[in-house]
Scaffold this active site. Structure first.
Site, PDB file in Angstrom:
ATOM      1  N   ARG A 232       2.545  16.870  -0.276  1.00 30.42           N
ATOM      2  CA  ARG A 232       1.215  16.265  -0.110  1.00 30.42           C
ATOM      3  C   ARG A 232       1.257  14.901  -0.787  1.00 30.42           C
ATOM      4  NH1 ARG A 232      -3.329  20.249  -2.174  1.00 30.42           N
ATOM      5  NH2 ARG A 232      -4.637  18.595  -1.292  1.00 30.42           N
ATOM      6  N   HIS A 233       0.284  14.067  -0.495  1.00 33.49           N
ATOM      7  CA  HIS A 233       0.146  12.797  -1.227  1.00 33.49           C
ATOM      8  C   HIS A 233      -0.163  13.105  -2.688  1.00 33.49           C
ATOM      9  CE1 HIS A 233      -4.071  13.816  -1.199  1.00 33.49           C
ATOM     10  NE2 HIS A 233      -3.916  14.091   0.096  1.00 33.49           N
ATOM     11  N   ASN A 239      -9.937  13.766  -4.208  1.00 28.56           N
ATOM     12  CA  ASN A 239      -9.532  15.066  -4.774  1.00 28.56           C
ATOM     13  C   ASN A 239     -10.233  15.277  -6.119  1.00 28.56           C
ATOM     14  OD1 ASN A 239      -6.018  14.744  -3.756  1.00 28.56           O
ATOM     15  ND2 ASN A 239      -7.763  15.614  -2.652  1.00 28.56           N
ATOM     16  N   ARG A 282      -3.434   7.137   1.173  1.00 27.59           N
ATOM     17  CA  ARG A 282      -2.880   7.941   0.080  1.00 27.59           C
ATOM     18  C   ARG A 282      -1.466   8.450   0.352  1.00 27.59           C
ATOM     19  NH1 ARG A 282      -7.168  10.348   2.681  1.00 27.59           N
ATOM     20  NH2 ARG A 282      -7.170  12.575   3.156  1.00 27.59           N
ATOM     21  N   GLU A 304      -4.901  13.755   8.113  1.00 30.20           N
ATOM     22  CA  GLU A 304      -5.541  15.018   7.734  1.00 30.20           C
ATOM     23  C   GLU A 304      -6.495  15.514   8.820  1.00 30.20           C
ATOM     24  OE1 GLU A 304      -5.321  17.635   6.606  1.00 30.20           O
ATOM     25  OE2 GLU A 304      -6.085  17.895   4.575  1.00 30.20           O
ATOM     26  N   HIS A 369      -0.893  15.801   4.357  1.00 26.14           N
ATOM     27  CA  HIS A 369      -2.142  16.296   3.766  1.00 26.14           C
ATOM     28  C   HIS A 369      -2.171  17.822   3.784  1.00 26.14           C
ATOM     29  CE1 HIS A 369      -3.692  12.137   4.205  1.00 26.14           C
ATOM     30  NE2 HIS A 369      -2.860  12.147   5.231  1.00 26.14           N
TER      31      HIS A 369
END
Ligand code: ATP
Ligand code: F6P
Length: 440
Positions: A232-233, A239, A282, A304, A369
Site C-alpha cells: 500500500r502507499h 488515513n 500517495r 483506489e 491502495h
C-alpha cells in the site's frame, strides 16, 4: 436495494464450455487447469476442474508404469471408468449452473477426444481442447522432479525410482499419443495448442467471447521464476483522519515508509524490478525513492475503489448521511456499489488487464491502495470473494508473492514504522480499529 450492483462483468448465462486438456504426462496440464480455474473464479465465472487421475486413484492408488500400457486390459478398463466418472460428475455440475468445466486428463488419443466431444455436444456443452506440447527435456525432467515424485501415486517411494517409473509411464503414453489435428482430421475442433510453454501457439476455430478470453489468458502464461511485490502507499493525511478516498499526500510517517521502501525491497531480493503505481499522489510519492533504474509506470486501473458520493467522508459521516447504504455495504461488501462509484466486483473487472499483464511479466512491484491490493491478493491466494473485502492489509508492510507449481508463496516484510489501522469491522464507525478475528 441502495447501490447494489447486479450482473456486472461477464455475461455467461447460456454458455457452457468444457476445456479438455490434452498432452503427454508432465506437460503442465494440471498446472494450466488450476490456474485457469483460479482466474475464472476470480472473475465470478463458475469454473471447476475434474481431474481424471483423482478418480483413477480410487481404483488404482499406486500404479506402476505397466498400468498405463494400452495393451493392459485391466488398466484400460479402470482408466476408462475413471474418465467416465469424471465426465458424469462434470455434466451434473454443468446442470447445476457450472459454466467452465475443465477435464484434466491426457486425452491423448483421437478416440478419447471424439468420445468427450460427442458427449459434450449431446449435452449442449461447447468443447475447447487445450493441448500442451513440450519437447524440452530439461523442462520435462524439472516437472517430474518438481511435482511428480511427490504425487500421491508415489507415496513413500524413493524419488529416484518414482522419477524412473514416471519416465516409463510417459513412454507408454508416447506409443499411442496423437497431437491434436496432427493427422489433419480434427480440424473441426476448437483448440489451442501451446508449444514449449508459449514459444508458439496454434489457435483453431475459437467461437465466442468467453472462449477467446480463456485462450488469451492461457497464451500469456509463463513459468519463468518471478515474484510480485505488493505494497500500500505510505500512511496518508486522509488515513490519519479516518477519511476514505481522496487524493491527499503522505503523512510524515508515510514519508518515512517511502524512504524505507527501497531498503525493504533490497532485503527481499536483489533483482531489479518494474514498479507500477496508481495515478494518485500517495502511491507515486511512496514509490519515488526507489532506484532510478527501476522502470515506473502509472495505471489508472490501480486507483483506489471509487467511493462515489462518499468520497472524502469518514464511516460515521457515511452512516449519518447514507444509513441504508452503510448497512447494505456491510451486508454484501463485495457486490455493494457506492452511488456514483464502484463495488469490489467492479474493481476486479477493471483489474483484469492488470492481471493479464502481470501474468505476461516478470518481477513487478505494485504500489497501490487497500481495496485494490485486496483484489490482487485474492487472485494470487485464491481468496473467497465474500471474505476478501474484509481482509486486513496493514500499512507499511511489503508483501512478496512467488507463484509456484501448486500455490503461491508469501513473505511479509514489516517496515516497523507505526501507522494507523484503516481496517474496519462490520458495523463499526471507528476511525481506527485494531483488526480482530479472521481478517486474512
Ligand atoms: P500428468 O499428465 O501426469 O497429470 P501434467 O501434464 O498435468 O501431468 P503438471 O502436473 O501440471 O503436469 O506439471 C506441473 C509442472 O509443469 C509445473 O512444474 C509447471 O511449472 C510446469 N508447466 C506449466 N506449464 C507448462 C507448459 N506449458 N509446458 C510444460 N510445463 C509446464
Ligand atoms: O498419467 C497421468 C494421469 O494424470 C494419470 O494420473 C491419470 O490416470 C491419467 O493421466 C488420466 O488420463 P487418461 O484419461 O489419458 O488416462
Amino acid at each position: 436495494m441502495p447501490g447494489k450492483a447486479n450482473g456486472v462483468g461477464v455475461q455467461v448465462e447460456d454458455t457452457k464450455i468444457c476445456v479438455v486438456m490434452v498432452g503427454l504426462p508432465a506437460r503442465g496440464k494440471s498446472y494450466i487447469a488450476q490456474i485457469a480455474q483460479r482466474y475464472l473464479q476470480w472473475l465470478s465465472i463458475p469454473a471447476q476442474t475434474f481431474n481424471v487421475g483423482n478418480y483413477r486413484r480410487n481404483d488404482a492408488p499406486h500404479p506402476t508404469a505397466d498400468f498405463f500400457d494400452f495393451n493392459n486390459a485391466e488398466g484400460e478398463r479402470k482408466r476408462r471408468a475413471a474418465a467416465e466418472a469424471a465426465v458424469a460428475d462434470m455434466l451434473r455440475w454443468f446442470r447445476s449452473g457450472g459454466v467452465v468445466g475443465i477435464l484434466d486428463a491426457t486425452n491423448s488419443t483421437k478416440d478419447r477426444r471424439k468420445w468427450v466431444h460427442e458427449i459434450c455436444d449431446a449435452n449442449g456443452v461447447e468443447v475447447l481442447f487445450v493441448e500442451s506440447v513440450c519437447d524440452q527435456e530439461d523442462v520435462i525432467m524439472a516437472n517430474i522432479l518438481d511435482v511428480k515424485t511427490s504425487s500421491p501415486d508415489y507415496k513413500d517411494q524413493d524419488p529416484e525410482e518414482a522419477a524412473n517409473d514416471f519416465r516409463r509411464r510417459i513412454s507408454q503414453y508416447e506409443k499411442v499419443y496423437k497431437t491434436i489435428d496432427g493427422d489433419g482430421d480434427e480440424g473441426d475442433y476448437t483448440y489451442l495448442k501451446i508449444m514449449n510453454i508459449g514459444k508458439q501457439v496454434i489457435i483453431n476455430r475459437i467461437q465466442d467471447y468467453l472462449q477467446s478470453r480463456i485462450v488469451y489468458y492461457l497464451m500469456n502464461l509463463h513459468i519463468r521464476p518471478r515474484s510480485v511485490w505488493l505494497s500500500r502507499h505510505g500512511e496518508s493525511l486522509y488515513n490519519l483522519d479516518g477519511r476514505i478516498g481522496g487524493d491527499t499526500m503522505l503523512s510524515p510517517r508515510g514519508e518515512l515508509y517511502a524512504k524505507k521502501l527501497p531498503e525493504l525491497v533490497r532485503e527481499s531480493d536483489d533483482r531489479s524490478l518494474t514498479v507500477w503505481t496508481s495515478t494518485l499522489k500517495r502511491t507515486i510519492a511512496t514509490a519515488r525513492w526507489l532506484p532510478a533504474h527501476y522502470n515506473q509506470l502509472q495505471w489508472k486501473a490501480l486507483d483506489e475503489l471509487d467511493s462515489g458520493v462518499c468520497d472524502g467522508l469518514t464511516y460515521q459521516e457515511i452512516k449519518d448521511s447514507y444509513p441504508d447504504d452503510f448497512v447494505a455495504r456491510d451486508d454484501d461488501k463485495y457486490n455493494y456499489r457506492y452511488p456514483a462509484g464502484e463495488s469490489y466486483r467492479d474493481v476486479v473487472i477493471r483489474l483484469e488487464p492488470i492481471i493479464m499483464e502481470l501474468e505476461r511479466s516478470e518481477d513487478i512491484l505494485i504500489v497501490t491502495h487497500q481495496a485494490v491490493l485486496r483484489c490482487i491478493y485474492a487472485y494470487f491466494m485464491k481468496k473467497d470473494q465474500a471474505k476478501s473485502p474484509w481482509m486486513n492489509v496493514p500499512l507499511h508492510t511489503l508483501i512478496k508473492l512467488t507463484p509456484r507449481a501448486y500455490g503461491t508463496e508469501e513473505i511479509r516484510y514489516e517496515a516497523n514504522i507505526p501507522a494507523v489501522s484503516t481496517w474496519r469491522g462490520k458495523g463499526s464507525t471507528a476511525k481506527h480499529e485494531a483488526p480482530t478475528g479472521d481478517t486474512m
